[in-house]
Design an enzyme around this catalytic site. Sequence first.
Site, PDB file in Angstrom:
ATOM      1  N   ALA A 122       0.350  -0.765  -0.032  1.00  0.00           N
ATOM      2  CA  ALA A 122       0.352   0.092   0.304  1.00  0.00           C
ATOM      3  C   ALA A 122       0.771   1.469   0.233  1.00  0.00           C
ATOM      4  O   ALA A 122       1.974   1.279   0.304  1.00  0.00           O
ATOM      5  CB  ALA A 122      -0.890   0.094   0.943  1.00  0.00           C
ATOM      6  N   HIS A 123       0.636   2.542  -0.570  1.00  0.00           N
ATOM      7  CA  HIS A 123       1.664   3.322  -0.464  1.00  0.00           C
ATOM      8  C   HIS A 123       1.429   3.716   1.004  1.00  0.00           C
ATOM      9  O   HIS A 123       2.721   4.261   1.115  1.00  0.00           O
ATOM     10  CB  HIS A 123       0.573   4.681  -1.449  1.00  0.00           C
ATOM     11  CG  HIS A 123      -0.336   4.116  -2.432  1.00  0.00           C
ATOM     12  ND1 HIS A 123      -1.201   4.621  -2.625  1.00  0.00           N
ATOM     13  CD2 HIS A 123      -0.227   3.182  -3.775  1.00  0.00           C
ATOM     14  CE1 HIS A 123      -1.667   4.581  -3.827  1.00  0.00           C
ATOM     15  NE2 HIS A 123      -0.500   3.645  -4.676  1.00  0.00           N
TER      16      HIS A 123
END
Lengths: 335, 111
Positions: free
Chosen positions: B68-69
């Site tokens: 995930a970012h």
Amino acid sequence: MSAVDSDNWLATTLDGYAAGVRWVIERKDFNAFWPVGLPRAGTAMGDLLVTQVEEVITANALRATVANPTAALLLLFFSTHGMRVAGWSRERRLHYAQALLALVRASKTTPVVDPDGRHCLLDPPEPWGDAWLEGFHQEANVFCALSWATAEALYFCNHRIGTERHGPYATAGDGQMRMVRSVHDLRPVELWPEIEEWPELPARVDVVFEYDRAGARFDLFANPLFDFDSHAATQRLAILAHTTDGRCEAVRDLTVVAGWNDALRGLLTRVVEQVDAMDERARIGRLHDVMLHAASGLSERRLPLARQAPVSVGIEVRGSVEQLAAYYDFRSEVA
Amino acid sequence: MTRAPVVLRGRRAVAASTTGVALVVEDFRAWRSLPPGRIVVARHATPDAVLVMERARGVVFEVGGVAAHAAIIARELGVPCVVGVEHALATIRDGDRVHIDGMTGEVHVGG
């Protein structure tokens, strides 16, 4: 074996792509990608987009190699919706996919997809001897984080347009490796006419890290995954600034990097404020233009931004890993 | 009255541990006014979350995976981070003592 895939390269590549898609979706957050509140693909990634990108491919306007091949993979990933909406034939989808995958292949020394593997580009930066800064330097890592987040803001979820991570590259020492974060095109002025103030940044910045241990894993979209403390493992780093006229200069003064970081904080804040002020229709239109900008970066031809692209609600791209992986599995498009 | 300690589980994003005081964040746009040095707890990360994360002692996100970012940015910053922690926002309150275990992905609350 078909004539278009006489060496089985495409079939093998698509198998790897499908495996990579599932792996990434299991570990990412595609149900909540930014901009928040835009779960629908809609026209942003619809038939108009793929038709415009196809024009570039058909005219053989794609570059021979690119500095950010992951952007081509993401463009293919997000084009799956548009192809379905456009009702393209198998052959037409195949031609589109082959062109983008071939561009990725030509830009790397490693395979097209990187399921927990290496992601090495043709021309990694080779720091000069005096470019190295010994040890760990927080401002350099902060720059990597801020530039990544800013690229994510400017290009919504397709931040690979503005960044690329690659490696690991061999070093002289055993049990060591180099990995690179490349930052480019953080001034998409025509994409964001509302933003009045832009920071002065080099055309491209490479931050080269040398770690005291070997081994690295990258996923399909070149996200590096460390199972060790990368800060503690940093032996030295180099910061290379590339100018628009092709010069490459080593940056040893970290106050310069601190200045970049301050500038990026300001830009990031302004972009986020702008997006927050946009309604769903405006965000869809902007995302469409982001995808056109991505295609332009891969080609010799600039695609005109749609600005007033027709907006449709489209379909939701939320769901379980099984649903999402099946949706983005390009093998089903060419079967 | 001291709450009984609770252990939440998620996926570790950074191989580092830390202990600190929780700061529940609902809106990262308020980053300038948020106190530094706390363990940030939020549902997910918007791009401007980095402006809070770079001053945080640790971060806990309710959604997301290791790619995930938020996880990517936490790794760049070297900030201890666990993602995919279900019920984090329902469990952790402002001011709670929180321990992030960067090896197991556990988040120990209270105690």
